[in-house]
Design a protein around this motif. Structure first.
Motif, mmCIF file in Angstrom:
data_model
loop_
_atom_site.group_PDB
_atom_site.id
_atom_site.type_symbol
_atom_site.label_atom_id
_atom_site.label_comp_id
_atom_site.label_asym_id
_atom_site.label_seq_id
_atom_site.Cartn_x
_atom_site.Cartn_y
_atom_site.Cartn_z
ATOM 1 N N THR A 194 -80.064 -79.731 41.865
ATOM 2 C CA THR A 194 -79.972 -79.021 40.588
ATOM 3 C C THR A 194 -78.929 -77.917 40.665
ATOM 4 O OG1 THR A 194 -82.283 -79.482 40.048
ATOM 5 C CG2 THR A 194 -81.263 -77.610 38.934
ATOM 6 N N LEU A 195 -78.889 -77.209 41.795
ATOM 7 C CA LEU A 195 -77.912 -76.145 41.962
ATOM 8 C C LEU A 195 -76.495 -76.698 42.038
ATOM 9 C CD1 LEU A 195 -79.837 -73.893 44.512
ATOM 10 C CD2 LEU A 195 -79.687 -73.639 42.027
ATOM 11 N N GLU A 196 -76.328 -77.862 42.622
ATOM 12 C CA GLU A 196 -75.000 -78.491 42.665
ATOM 13 C C GLU A 196 -74.546 -78.863 41.258
ATOM 14 O OE1 GLU A 196 -71.397 -80.204 43.677
ATOM 15 O OE2 GLU A 196 -72.677 -78.794 44.781
ATOM 16 N N ARG A 197 -75.459 -79.361 40.435
ATOM 17 C CA ARG A 197 -75.091 -79.662 39.040
ATOM 18 C C ARG A 197 -74.720 -78.381 38.294
ATOM 19 N NH1 ARG A 197 -79.348 -83.448 39.725
ATOM 20 N NH2 ARG A 197 -80.897 -82.020 38.813
ATOM 21 N N ALA A 198 -75.420 -77.292 38.616
ATOM 22 C CA ALA A 198 -75.086 -76.013 37.992
ATOM 23 C C ALA A 198 -73.672 -75.582 38.370
ATOM 24 C CB ALA A 198 -76.096 -74.941 38.410
ATOM 25 N N VAL A 199 -73.321 -75.743 39.638
ATOM 26 C CA VAL A 199 -71.974 -75.392 40.082
ATOM 27 C C VAL A 199 -70.930 -76.238 39.365
ATOM 28 C CG1 VAL A 199 -70.400 -75.419 42.061
ATOM 29 C CG2 VAL A 199 -72.709 -74.510 42.327
ATOM 30 N N GLN A 200 -71.219 -77.509 39.178
ATOM 31 C CA GLN A 200 -70.282 -78.386 38.465
ATOM 32 C C GLN A 200 -70.086 -77.909 37.028
ATOM 33 O OE1 GLN A 200 -68.540 -81.119 39.691
ATOM 34 N NE2 GLN A 200 -69.283 -80.552 41.716
ATOM 35 N N ASP A 201 -71.188 -77.520 36.368
ATOM 36 C CA ASP A 201 -71.088 -76.985 34.999
ATOM 37 C C ASP A 201 -70.271 -75.697 34.975
ATOM 38 O OD1 ASP A 201 -72.479 -78.942 33.633
ATOM 39 O OD2 ASP A 201 -74.415 -77.913 33.748
ATOM 40 N N LEU A 202 -70.473 -74.861 35.972
ATOM 41 C CA LEU A 202 -69.778 -73.583 36.011
ATOM 42 C C LEU A 202 -68.281 -73.768 36.240
ATOM 43 C CD1 LEU A 202 -72.325 -71.604 38.213
ATOM 44 C CD2 LEU A 202 -71.834 -71.167 35.805
ATOM 45 N N GLU A 203 -67.934 -74.623 37.172
ATOM 46 C CA GLU A 203 -66.529 -74.761 37.557
ATOM 47 C C GLU A 203 -65.746 -75.725 36.673
ATOM 48 O OE1 GLU A 203 -64.931 -72.954 39.501
ATOM 49 O OE2 GLU A 203 -66.144 -72.258 41.187
ATOM 50 N N PHE A 204 -66.401 -76.769 36.186
ATOM 51 C CA PHE A 204 -65.661 -77.822 35.492
ATOM 52 C C PHE A 204 -66.185 -78.112 34.092
ATOM 53 C CE2 PHE A 204 -65.856 -78.868 40.109
ATOM 54 C CZ PHE A 204 -64.555 -78.491 40.418
ATOM 55 N N GLU A 232 -80.576 -73.320 22.827
ATOM 56 C CA GLU A 232 -80.639 -73.005 24.249
ATOM 57 C C GLU A 232 -80.933 -74.215 25.125
ATOM 58 O OE1 GLU A 232 -85.221 -71.543 25.003
ATOM 59 O OE2 GLU A 232 -83.660 -70.031 24.864
ATOM 60 N N ASP A 233 -81.493 -75.261 24.549
ATOM 61 C CA ASP A 233 -81.729 -76.469 25.346
ATOM 62 C C ASP A 233 -80.428 -77.052 25.892
ATOM 63 O OD1 ASP A 233 -84.432 -76.284 24.942
ATOM 64 O OD2 ASP A 233 -84.522 -77.817 23.376
ATOM 65 N N ASP A 234 -79.313 -76.689 25.290
ATOM 66 C CA ASP A 234 -78.022 -77.187 25.755
ATOM 67 C C ASP A 234 -77.573 -76.515 27.042
ATOM 68 O OD1 ASP A 234 -77.731 -78.971 23.647
ATOM 69 O OD2 ASP A 234 -76.670 -77.532 22.382
ATOM 70 N N TRP A 235 -78.113 -75.328 27.353
ATOM 71 C CA TRP A 235 -77.675 -74.641 28.568
ATOM 72 C C TRP A 235 -78.819 -74.214 29.484
ATOM 73 C CZ3 TRP A 235 -76.467 -72.127 23.756
ATOM 74 C CH2 TRP A 235 -77.304 -71.059 23.427
ATOM 75 N N LEU A 262 -80.924 -71.087 34.656
ATOM 76 C CA LEU A 262 -82.023 -71.735 35.372
ATOM 77 C C LEU A 262 -83.298 -70.975 35.030
ATOM 78 C CD1 LEU A 262 -80.363 -72.288 38.869
ATOM 79 C CD2 LEU A 262 -80.352 -73.803 36.883
ATOM 80 N N ARG A 263 -84.294 -71.672 34.531
ATOM 81 C CA ARG A 263 -85.514 -71.029 34.013
ATOM 82 C C ARG A 263 -86.727 -71.393 34.865
ATOM 83 N NH1 ARG A 263 -85.933 -70.795 27.801
ATOM 84 N NH2 ARG A 263 -84.745 -68.902 28.350
ATOM 85 N N GLY A 264 -87.609 -70.411 35.052
ATOM 86 C CA GLY A 264 -88.892 -70.700 35.673
ATOM 87 C C GLY A 264 -89.082 -70.164 37.070
ATOM 88 N N LEU A 265 -88.175 -69.322 37.562
ATOM 89 C CA LEU A 265 -88.389 -68.727 38.875
ATOM 90 C C LEU A 265 -89.609 -67.802 38.801
ATOM 91 C CD1 LEU A 265 -84.676 -67.953 39.701
ATOM 92 C CD2 LEU A 265 -86.118 -69.615 40.852
ATOM 93 N N PRO A 266 -90.553 -67.928 39.722
ATOM 94 C CA PRO A 266 -91.840 -67.221 39.601
ATOM 95 C C PRO A 266 -91.775 -65.764 40.031
ATOM 96 C CG PRO A 266 -91.858 -68.591 41.558
ATOM 97 C CD PRO A 266 -90.550 -68.864 40.871
ATOM 98 N N VAL A 267 -90.954 -64.983 39.365
ATOM 99 C CA VAL A 267 -90.753 -63.591 39.774
ATOM 100 C C VAL A 267 -92.003 -62.743 39.574
ATOM 101 C CG1 VAL A 267 -88.269 -63.681 39.349
ATOM 102 C CG2 VAL A 267 -89.808 -62.994 37.501
#
Length: 333
Positions: free
Chosen positions: A68-78, A23-26, A85-90
């Protein structure tokens, strides 16, 4: 019918399980600075008391987390087509705060679209006690049933875990639909035309009064040099038969089962159990996803918030390929 891609898909979207060590890969764990920034933006947005639809990125500034979110979009699209994304304080947010924070994040990822006939932009994925998928009036996200591999309608689907299943289950499974296509091309190319022609799906009571209760959608389409996938719930195909009066042929049933079998192979799929505060994002154009069945504890339901959205890098797809890519029309008031 669109032209059929007859060369293997290459690149990071055509992945196999062996391409990952774990999971460290994603998984991307958010930093304390990013969480602090998110809390500040949340506080500011709450004070303004604007409806979600009226908020813009400027109303929810995230200078550090935005990168970080822009890098996520790049991973998603390309890239590989999925990330977590881990750690949101829900655990310390109220339900309204979780929705607002999630919406602010979504604005930095793309444009959210409607998910159902009620016009919901954020939907709860949980058991609504409406019965299982065999009920032709029930959408899959409203059950605790196991879900076979499928895609959603928009380009990107996000799942924010608020609570996990008390008695276990609900394991998320992903596979590359590009790898599935490569396997079909190598071993079952005589069937590819079926997937490019597609299947008829039940609207499951989401249609308007003047609309047909079913529609046809292709599984694969090759447009502008890119292969895209839309493989909706097979249960919706089955329940559409009663409305069209046209049974599935034996070869169609074989093709549907074959797609699932290829995606389910141990060397093709990856599994993950989302924990509270995890935000899973995946690209429906290149990834199919499923879920194991789960059981809730009394008085404590597994609950995920779902968003459908399209990013600013959205690929060129004909409007009739992904029927509800830009959202489901509101037909209930």
């Amino acid at each position: 019918m669109t032209s059929i891609l007859t060369e293997p898909v290459t690149g990071p979207s055509a992945w196999r399980a062996a391409d990952f060590t774990g999971e460290d890969d994603w998984v991307v764990t958010l930093t304390p600075e990013e969480i602090h920034e998110l809390d500040a933006a949340l506080t500011s947005a709450r004070i303004r008391e604007l409806p979600l639809e009226a908020l813009t990125m400027a109303d929810f500034p995230l200078p550090a987390l935005g990168k970080t979110l822009e890098r996520a979009v790049q991973d998603l699209e390309f890239g590989r087509g999925f990330t977590v994304l881990r750690g949101l304080p829900v655990e310390r947010w109220t339900p309204d705060e979780a929705r607002l924070a999630y919406w602010g994040i979504a604005l930095h990822l793309g444009t959210p679209v409607s998910q159902n006939a009620d016009g919901e932009l954020i939907a709860h994925v949980k058991d609504y006690d409406e019965g299982g998928l065999d009920n032709p009036a029930t959408r899959a996200y409203r059950t605790r049933n196991a879900l076979p591999f499928h895609t959603d309608s928009s380009d990107i689907v996000g799942l924010l875990c608020l609570r996990g299943a008390g008695q276990g289950g609900g394991v998320s499974t992903l596979a590359s639909s590009m790898t599935v296509h490569n396997h079909l091309l190598a071993h079952h190319r005589e069937l590819l035309g079926l997937y490019y022609r597609g299947f008829v799906y039940d609207r499951r009571t989401e249609e308007g009064s003047q609309e047909l209760p079913y529609y046809r959608n292709a599984v694969y389409g090759y447009f502008d040099g890119q292969l895209s996938c839309r493989f909706y719930m097979t249960h919706y195909i089955e329940s559409a038969v009663a409305k069209t009066g046209i049974p599935l042929s034996g070869i169609e049933r074989h093709a549907l089962r074959l797609f699932q079998d290829i995606a389910e192979r141990d060397d093709h799929r990856v599994e993950m159990t989302l924990r509270p505060g995890d935000l899973q994002l995946l690209n429906n154009n290149v990834v199919v996803h499923g879920r194991s069945a789960y059981e809730d504890d009394p008085g404590r339901r597994r609950d995920l918030l779902r968003l459908w959205l399209n990013t600013r890098y959205a690929r060129c797809i004909p409007e009739d390929f992904a029927r509800f890519r830009r959202g489901m029309p509101r037909t209930r008031r």
